[in-house]
Every structure is written in structure tokens, then in C-alpha cells.
Write a protein that holds these residues in place. Structure first.
Motif, PDB file in Angstrom:
ATOM      1  N   LYS A 122      53.006  44.625  75.485  1.00  0.00           N
ATOM      2  CA  LYS A 122      53.268  43.216  74.969  1.00  0.00           C
ATOM      3  C   LYS A 122      51.848  42.913  74.343  1.00  0.00           C
ATOM      4  CE  LYS A 122      56.757  41.223  77.644  1.00  0.00           C
ATOM      5  NZ  LYS A 122      56.988  39.814  78.629  1.00  0.00           N
ATOM      6  N   ALA A 123      50.906  42.726  74.873  1.00  0.00           N
ATOM      7  CA  ALA A 123      49.651  42.260  74.094  1.00  0.00           C
ATOM      8  C   ALA A 123      49.170  43.047  73.076  1.00  0.00           C
ATOM      9  CB  ALA A 123      48.434  42.130  75.221  1.00  0.00           C
ATOM     10  N   GLY A 124      49.421  44.287  73.199  1.00  0.00           N
ATOM     11  CA  GLY A 124      49.216  45.256  72.089  1.00  0.00           C
ATOM     12  C   GLY A 124      50.151  44.923  70.652  1.00  0.00           C
ATOM     13  N   ALA A 125      51.178  44.627  70.964  1.00  0.00           N
ATOM     14  CA  ALA A 125      52.016  44.434  70.008  1.00  0.00           C
ATOM     15  C   ALA A 125      51.685  43.140  69.262  1.00  0.00           C
ATOM     16  CB  ALA A 125      53.591  44.271  70.477  1.00  0.00           C
ATOM     17  N   VAL A 126      51.110  42.187  70.042  1.00  0.00           N
ATOM     18  CA  VAL A 126      50.755  41.096  69.325  1.00  0.00           C
ATOM     19  C   VAL A 126      49.493  41.163  68.583  1.00  0.00           C
ATOM     20  CG1 VAL A 126      49.723  38.665  69.898  1.00  0.00           C
ATOM     21  CG2 VAL A 126      51.772  39.163  71.195  1.00  0.00           C
ATOM     22  N   ILE A 127      48.457  41.858  69.202  1.00  0.00           N
ATOM     23  CA  ILE A 127      47.149  42.226  68.541  1.00  0.00           C
ATOM     24  C   ILE A 127      47.528  43.083  67.007  1.00  0.00           C
ATOM     25  CG2 ILE A 127      45.091  43.525  68.570  1.00  0.00           C
ATOM     26  CD1 ILE A 127      45.272  43.006  71.709  1.00  0.00           C
TER      27      ILE A 127
END
Length: 185
Positions: free
Chosen positions: A140-145
Motif C-alpha cells: 500500500k505504501a509503495g503504491a502511494v510512493i
């Protein structure tokens, strides 16, 4: 996790976009007050009148996207708090009023850990906070980044190093972890 975002972490656009994106992804619940948003908008004035207008526009969107993020600091709470800089007591009062777990800030000197601990609140630097969110859910965080990185490249009109982008946003720990992992960017 509930976290109050201090004005200083809303100022850098990449950092703000990462923090808000992580909240939109459900990785934490952001909190702020009208005073925090106003302080941030006023701080952008040094970049020119267009920057302040843009900040105020972003603040309107923040209110719409996160209607439950706005917290009114209880005057009675603020009156009993003591911090090295009296201008920061409203931030801690917001955290106390909403039962926040943390205040995300670069301003370590004005938010002593022992004072915050007495109120059940932690001080978190943005790099450690975002690294923790990424560590807890790298997909999830990687998608935001990746979205923030793509937007930076779009604005630059060409390739932008993810590691350099995150380091410029004062996020060296996150930059190292994400670029070694390879899920974002």
C-alpha cells in the motif's frame, strides 16, 4: 493510529503528498486544526503570493478528502500545557483533544518527549513515521510512493531519481528502504 500533522510537515509538497497519500490508503488517520492549516498557508508566503493561494487551495481539498481530520483544540487543555515554544501548545492540545497517538513534526526541540509522554502522545519525525507505515504495509505504501514519484516526474518533464526525491524531502531512511526493496518508483 491517529497522528496530528504539524504545519512544518505540510510545507514540503512531496512530504505532504506522501503523508496525505498514506492516510488516503488507510495506513493512519490524519488530524489537524484550522490554526495548523493557517500556519502552513502563511509559511508559504515567502515563496510568493501564488504559493499561498495554492496552499489554501490544497487546504480546501484536505478538508474535503478528510472531513474527520479537523480538530478543535479545547481551550482548557491548551491553557494547562507548557512547551518550550508557547506557539506550539495548540498542536499538542489538538493531539490531546482527539486522542492522537503521535505528532508528526520536524520540530523536536519544541516538543520534548517527556512532556508529550505525560499526555500519552509520541513525537514522530516524518522519516521514521513514513518508514514505519511503509514497513507495516509495503504494498500500500509503495503504491502511494510510486504515485508521488510519477507526479514529480510529470512535473519535472522527465526522469527523477526516487532516492534523490525522497532525500530532498528529508526522508533518507525511507529512501534507502524503498529503493532497496524496489516496490515503489
Amino acid at each position: 493510529m491517529r497522528a496530528v500533522l504539524d504545519a512544518c510537515v505540510l510545507y514540503p509538497p512531496v512530504l505532504r503528498d506522501l503523508l496525505l497519500g498514506m492516510a488516503e490508503a488507510g495506513l493512519y488517520e490524519p488530524k489537524w486544526s484550522e490554526r495548523i492549516l493557517e500556519e502552513w498557508a502563511r509559511a508559504t508566503v515567502k515563496l510568493g503570493p501564488a504559493a499561498e493561494a495554492q496552499a489554501r487551495g490544497v487546504a480546501v481539498l484536505m478538508r474535503e478528502v478528510f472531513p474527520r481530520a479537523m480538530v478543535a483544540a479545547a481551550p482548557g487543555v491548551e491553557a494547562r500545557l507548557v512547551l518550550p515554544d508557547p506557539n506550539d501548545t495548540h498542536v499538542l492540545a489538538v493531539a490531546v483533544a482527539c486522542g492522537a497517538d503521535a505528532i508528526v513534526t520536524f520540530n523536536a526541540a519544541d516538543f520534548p518527549r517527556h512532556v508529550l509522554a505525560g499526555e500519552g502522545v509520541q513525537r514522530r519525525d516524518p522519516d521514521g513515521f513514513l518508514w514505519e507505515l511503509w514497513s507495516g504495509d509495503p504494498d500500500k505504501a509503495g503504491a502511494v510512493i510510486a504515485r508521488v514519484h510519477a507526479r514529480a516526474e510529470e512535473m519535472a518533464g522527465g526522469p527523477v531519481s526516487l532516492k534523490a526525491l525522497l532525500k530532498r524531502a528529508s526522508l533518507p531512511r525511507l529512501a534507502k528502504a524503498v529503493t532497496q526493496d524496489g516496490r515503489a518508483g
